[in-house]
Design an enzyme around this catalytic site. Structure first.
Site: not given
Ligand code: 13P
Length: 252
Positions: A10-12, A97, A99, A169, A175, A215, A236-237
């Site tokens: 997920n590149w956000k 998600h 977010e 998640e 993150g 993470s 993510g990251g």
């Protein structure tokens, strides 16, 4: 019984056009199309059209949108419909998600509408669920996750959920550099699988991969992915760099 193993990135809201294309090309050049691990990339929506052309014919590789409108079409400025995604041959879409729940007030019933909008266009939902730190500290994690999932798939025919994906998640792990321990994650994944068996029946539940997110990195993924009910990760990251993302696909 082995579910489909999946690593999804997920590149956000990251990468400009050149950066996005070069990351995608790097991932496409390095992933193993012969492996039985499916790789999914969810870039910002604006790149889906270009990406769809670039991934054409890539075995075991698919694209996901990060969000979709619950509405079919019409006067909804700024939104992207499931039909639009389908017309670009997008096969997956994240829904719910944390977010989106936190910053855009998405409720469980919004998530349910989006799941239905996607299924109507034969797009597979990646249903994201997970508790906050407060909820875990007050031992509400199982009831929160149960409510999120049960409402997300409310009034959906079980057979439509064949091969759907659930991503657990925990919000406190996203993150933050703080992952759930593999036993905490496995405990929740097992709970989710058992819940799915109850709600949609074993036959369909056995096709629903359950991914861990929060993470997740090459150095902690092996322990997580080795667990019986953890079928892969939503990253993510570590998905923003081809080497760490590809390392994750080779971690099972
Ligand atoms: P991080 O891997 O950066 O914690 O993000 C996880 C996530 O939210 C994926 O959807």
């Amino acid at each position: 019984m082995m579910k489909q193993r999946i690593v999804a990135g997920n590149w956000k809201m990251n990468k400009n056009y050149n950066g996005a294309v070069s990351l995608l090309d790097d991932v496409l050049a390095k992933y193993d199309s012969g492996s039985d691990v499916k790789v999914i990339v969810a870039p910002p929506a604006i790149y889906l059209s270009e990406f769809s052309n670039r991934v054409n014919g890539s075995e075991n590789f698919a694209l996901a949108a990060q969000n979709v409108s619950s509405e079919k079409n019409g006067a909804f400025t700024g939104e992207v419909s499931a039909e639009m995604l389908s017309s670009l041959h997008i096969q997956y879409c994240l829904v719910g998600h944390s977010e989106r729940r936190t910053y855009y007030n998405e409720s469980n019933s919004d998530v349910n509408k989006k799941v239905k909008a996607l299924l109507e266009q034969s797009i597979t939902p990646i249903i994201c669920i997970g508790e906050t730190l407060e909820e875990r500290e007050s031992e509400q994690q199982f009831s929160v996750v149960k409510e999120q999932l049960v409402i997300a798939i409310k009034d959906v025919e079980a057979k439509q959920l064949k091969n759907a994906i659930v991503a657990y998640e925990p919000v406190w792990a996203i993150g933050t550099g703080k992952t759930a321990s593999s036993s905490q994650a496995e405990e929740m994944h097992k709970f989710i699988h058992t819940l799915l068996v109850e709600v949609v029946g074993a036959e369909i539940a056995n096709t629903i991969s359950i991914l861990y997110g929060g993470s997740c990195k090459p150095d902690n993924a092996k322990e997580l992915f080795n667990k019986a009910n953890i079928d892969g990760g939503l990253i993510g990251g570590a998905a923003l760099e081809a080497d760490s993302f590809i390392a994750l696909t080779n971690t099972f």
